[in-house]
Design an enzyme around this catalytic site. Structure first.
Site, PDB file in Angstrom:
ATOM      1  CB  SER A   1      29.704 -10.318   3.783  1.00 29.47           C
ATOM      2  OG  SER A   1      28.809 -10.710   2.739  1.00 29.47           O
TER       3      SER A   1
ATOM      4  CG  HIS B   1      18.704  -5.340  -2.086  1.00 26.20           C
ATOM      5  ND1 HIS B   1      19.262  -5.827  -3.119  1.00 26.20           N
ATOM      6  CD2 HIS B   1      19.238  -6.592  -1.095  1.00 26.20           C
ATOM      7  CE1 HIS B   1      19.580  -7.253  -3.210  1.00 26.20           C
ATOM      8  NE2 HIS B   1      19.839  -7.614  -1.759  1.00 26.20           N
TER       9      HIS B   1
ATOM     10  CG  HIS C   1      28.641  -8.587  -3.322  1.00 29.59           C
ATOM     11  ND1 HIS C   1      29.637  -9.193  -4.079  1.00 29.59           N
ATOM     12  CD2 HIS C   1      28.476  -9.406  -2.224  1.00 29.59           C
ATOM     13  CE1 HIS C   1      30.390  -9.869  -3.296  1.00 29.59           C
ATOM     14  NE2 HIS C   1      29.536 -10.290  -2.376  1.00 29.59           N
TER      15      HIS C   1
ATOM     16  N   GLY D   1      27.417 -24.443   9.172  1.00 30.20           N
ATOM     17  CA  GLY D   1      26.895 -24.119  10.333  1.00 30.20           C
ATOM     18  C   GLY D   1      26.888 -22.668  10.952  1.00 30.20           C
TER      19      GLY D   1
END
Length: 304
Positions: free
Chosen positions: A126, A130, A140, A287
């Site tokens: 991922s 910016h 992205h 989690g």
């Protein structure tokens, strides 16, 4: 979604390892390229700063009983010459899905037997960048593989998020992605482009968060090798689609009003990721390290 019995072996040990290794390789290529952009930026705004470097830390995910449930690497660069903040994370997590995740996944994917055997494994990369210069577009990208005993699938894509739009930049970004996807079928790029337009839309603002790209989820044709090859080419398309845009815009002069426009647009990006993004929701619900999950948020933003 193809049923698990179509797999050659239910656990897919070799395939999982192959996918996780590819995501790490892609991460290494991207972080090296981004640090190269920092080193080569010697003229224009922010060139007087020290070139940025990625800070790398391990992330761990613990199961409810405290046992190991995987983790990953969080690589973040802050305050560079070109990138104000960029994160490139990889993860490999596993365990059992909680009740909320089970219900959401069973409802969306129509998977039987989720409650009887809620085991899962997931790996992916991922990335969110910016930029210092408001003329250089934010971006992205992610690709991932997800497995349960009931099915497996790939997902991901990349989308461009400029605060100051240039039609030629948008055209290059999309054309490069199409070039990499067309060998897998000329119907794929138009379908994934339309999917991105739908997915990266902010209903409460009645607008897209950027100028689009490609996106897919739940991708499983029953041919793991072919699906993995498509996922790899989504990843391979990223650097040639994005790097030329940064190289062209990073030295462009800008006004204070341009920076203000950038901060407002970042607010839009933050709204989407906190309210709608599936990856953010899944990471927090299962989690995973909250700092890694929320890496996508900009360092500064504003709302009018």
């Amino acid at each position: 979604m193809m049923p698990a019995e179509t797999l050659t072996h239910a656990e897919m040990t070799q395939e999982k390892a192959q996918a996780a290794a590819w995501f790490r390789q892609l991460r290494d290529e991207i972080t090296a390229a981004f640090e190269g952009l920092e080193d080569s930026h010697t003229q224009g705004p922010f060139a007087e700063l020290e070139p940025g470097r990625f800070e790398v830390s391990e992330t761990r995910r613990a199961a409810a009983d405290g046992s190991d449930a995987g983790g990953g690497l969080m690589s973040v660069m802050r305050g560079g010459r070109v990138f104000e903040k960029v994160g490139v994370n990889i993860s490999e997590v596993y365990g059992t899905l909680g009740e909320k995740a089970q219900n959401a996944m069973a409802a969306r994917k129509g998977l039987p037997g989720m409650k009887e055997d809620p085991r899962f494994w997931a790996s992916g990369i991922s990335l969110v960048a910016h930029m210092r210069n408001p003329h250089a577009p934010a971006v992205h990208m992610n690709t991932r593989m997800f497995w349960t005993p009931h099915a497996w699938w790939f997902g991901g894509g990349s989308d461009l998020n400029p605060c100051l739009e240039y039609a030629e930049d948008t055209a290059h970004f999309h054309a490069t992605q199409q070039k990499y996807l067309d060998p897998h079928g000329t119907d794929i790029y138009p379908r994934l482009k339309e999917w991105a337009d739908e997915y990266f839309y902010i209903p409460h603002r009645n607008r897209a968060r950027g100028v689009g790209g490609i996106f897919m989820d739940d991708h499983n044709t029953g041919d793991w090798a072919a699906d993995f090859a498509l996922t790899q080419d989504i990843g391979r398309a990223f650097l040639p689609a994005y790097l030329p845009l940064v190289e062209k815009r990073r030295s462009q002069p800008f006004e204070a009003t341009d920076k203000d426009t950038q901060l407002v647009h970042r607010g839009l990006y933050a709204e989407y990721n906190l309210v709608y993004d599936r990856g953010t929701k899944f990471g927090l619900e299962t989690g995973h390290d909250a700092n890694a999950v929320l890496m996508s948020l900009p360092p500064m933003a504003k709302w009018v």
